[in-house]
Structure formats: C-alpha cells, structure tokens
Design a protein around this motif. Sequence first.
Motif, PDB file in Angstrom:
ATOM      1  N   PHE A 145       0.913  -1.182  -0.080  1.00 60.23           N
ATOM      2  CA  PHE A 145      -0.129   0.012  -0.098  1.00 60.23           C
ATOM      3  C   PHE A 145       1.030   1.283   0.156  1.00 60.23           C
ATOM      4  O   PHE A 145       1.910   1.303   0.606  1.00 60.23           O
ATOM      5  N   GLU A 146       0.413   2.448  -0.787  1.00 57.71           N
ATOM      6  CA  GLU A 146       1.009   3.547  -0.497  1.00 57.71           C
ATOM      7  C   GLU A 146       0.585   4.240   0.887  1.00 57.71           C
ATOM      8  O   GLU A 146      -0.575   4.496   1.127  1.00 57.71           O
ATOM      9  N   LEU A 147       1.671   4.402   1.897  1.00 60.46           N
ATOM     10  CA  LEU A 147       1.150   4.736   3.188  1.00 60.46           C
ATOM     11  C   LEU A 147       0.938   6.291   3.081  1.00 60.46           C
ATOM     12  O   LEU A 147       0.009   6.603   3.967  1.00 60.46           O
ATOM     13  N   LEU A 160      -5.961  -0.743   8.437  1.00 57.02           N
ATOM     14  CA  LEU A 160      -5.461   0.190   9.642  1.00 57.02           C
ATOM     15  C   LEU A 160      -6.617   0.536  10.382  1.00 57.02           C
ATOM     16  O   LEU A 160      -7.887   0.237  10.276  1.00 57.02           O
ATOM     17  N   LEU A 161      -6.498   0.943  11.566  1.00 61.23           N
ATOM     18  CA  LEU A 161      -7.214   1.557  12.541  1.00 61.23           C
ATOM     19  C   LEU A 161      -7.370   3.008  12.748  1.00 61.23           C
ATOM     20  O   LEU A 161      -6.187   3.484  13.189  1.00 61.23           O
ATOM     21  N   PRO A 162      -8.331   3.592  12.505  1.00 60.42           N
ATOM     22  CA  PRO A 162      -8.225   5.145  12.485  1.00 60.42           C
ATOM     23  C   PRO A 162      -7.724   5.752  14.016  1.00 60.42           C
ATOM     24  O   PRO A 162      -7.270   6.834  13.981  1.00 60.42           O
ATOM     25  N   GLN A 163      -8.136   5.187  14.910  1.00 62.56           N
ATOM     26  CA  GLN A 163      -7.855   5.435  16.308  1.00 62.56           C
ATOM     27  C   GLN A 163      -6.174   5.701  16.734  1.00 62.56           C
ATOM     28  O   GLN A 163      -5.886   6.289  17.402  1.00 62.56           O
ATOM     29  N   TYR A 168       0.542   5.592  13.131  1.00 65.37           N
ATOM     30  CA  TYR A 168       1.026   5.406  11.876  1.00 65.37           C
ATOM     31  C   TYR A 168       1.819   6.520  11.001  1.00 65.37           C
ATOM     32  O   TYR A 168       2.757   6.274  10.312  1.00 65.37           O
ATOM     33  N   SER A 169       1.374   7.839  11.401  1.00 72.74           N
ATOM     34  CA  SER A 169       2.257   8.820  11.005  1.00 72.74           C
ATOM     35  C   SER A 169       3.713   8.910  11.691  1.00 72.74           C
ATOM     36  O   SER A 169       4.590   9.113  10.828  1.00 72.74           O
ATOM     37  N   GLU A 174       9.433   8.052  10.322  1.00 74.08           N
ATOM     38  CA  GLU A 174      10.631   7.261  10.447  1.00 74.08           C
ATOM     39  C   GLU A 174      11.006   6.498   9.349  1.00 74.08           C
ATOM     40  O   GLU A 174      12.382   6.243   9.018  1.00 74.08           O
ATOM     41  N   ILE A 175      10.128   5.899   8.500  1.00 72.05           N
ATOM     42  CA  ILE A 175      10.450   5.383   7.305  1.00 72.05           C
ATOM     43  C   ILE A 175      11.069   6.191   6.166  1.00 72.05           C
ATOM     44  O   ILE A 175      12.011   5.889   5.633  1.00 72.05           O
ATOM     45  N   LEU A 176      10.663   7.369   6.136  1.00 69.80           N
ATOM     46  CA  LEU A 176      10.972   8.391   5.415  1.00 69.80           C
ATOM     47  C   LEU A 176      12.405   8.950   5.677  1.00 69.80           C
ATOM     48  O   LEU A 176      13.147   8.961   4.626  1.00 69.80           O
ATOM     49  N   LYS A 177      12.846   8.701   6.950  1.00 66.94           N
ATOM     50  CA  LYS A 177      14.145   8.958   7.317  1.00 66.94           C
ATOM     51  C   LYS A 177      15.170   7.914   6.887  1.00 66.94           C
ATOM     52  O   LYS A 177      16.343   8.377   6.723  1.00 66.94           O
TER      53      LYS A 177
END
Length: 179
Positions: A145-147, A160-163, A168-169, A174-177
């Motif tokens: 999936f495109e996160l 995923l779960l909206p709460q 997730y953000s 951290e992944i982008l880093k």
Amino acid sequence: MDELIDIVDEFGNYTGKTCLKSEAHKFGYFHPTVHIWIYTSDQQILLQKRALTKKVFPGLWDISVAGHVAAGENIEEAALREVYEEIGFSIAPENLYKIGTRKHMVNHANGIIDNEFHHVYITKLTVPIHQLKIQEEEVDELKLFELKTLLKTKELSNTLLPQYHDYYSFVYDEILKNI
C-alpha cells in the motif's frame, strides 16, 4: 497458539514472572510484543490481512508483522523470528531498526484485555512480494500500500485503525528518514 510470555509492569520493566498469553489477555497483564513495519524504496508499506480466525481484528489489513515475545526471548530476536514465521522473510539483524516502544492498552468486546508494550521496528523489503510465504494461521494475504495515501484517506474500509493515526504517522516519518 498459547505460548509462555514474560510479564512486565506498567512501565515495561520485567517482573521475573511468566504466564500463558491467554492468561495475560484474560487478566490484563502487561507483556512485550513486536511490531515490524516493512517498506519499499518507493514508499510503499507491506500490510498483512489478518486471518479470519484471529481473535482480535480478524480480516483487517494491519501491520506488516506483529507478534508476542516468548518468555526469556530477546526482543530483537522475537522480531526477526516473527517476520520469518509469518511471511518467510529473513532479515539480517543489522537491517532491523528499532524506532520506539509504544504502551498500548485496550479492552476488546470479546473479553481480551490487551496491555502491551509494542517494540516497534522498521525494515526494507528486499525481495519481491511474491517470494514471501504466509503463515496461514496468522495471515490471509499480503499487499503493498502507499502509506502516504493511507494516512490521508481515513475512509479506507478495513485498513488499519483510525484511532491509531498518530502512531502510523510516526512510523511513516521514521520510514522516510530511512529510505
């Protein structure tokens, strides 16, 4: 599968006591777990569709791999083991990056009391998705999936779960880093 796990206190410190996973979920004992988020160099995230037989969130598209730490097991070793068991992906320890520990407390409608410390890791997917082998008792399907899109579109059904959007953000940042 019911397995022997360590009990930790409300701060994540080991108590020296163990119990079965089912007991921890019945009585709400805190215990360590692992979350491993697997990403690609083009900013996609591997999600697993939880098996319909799971007691919590069956059929939900969820974290790449998650699991319990066995009693006496090293946290990092548990992460490596869970990834291999659930999706057949071998990761060298130096390619597994811990990004944090998250205290999680939730009472499920089915009576399960999840009081856990999630040890959160990220790692890069280095093989084509079709080479992964799912553990059918745990996982129904794997998909990339495109996160970034998932984080913007909170209306995606059963993904995923909206709460836990803030969590997730954090993982995404951290992944982008690391890309």
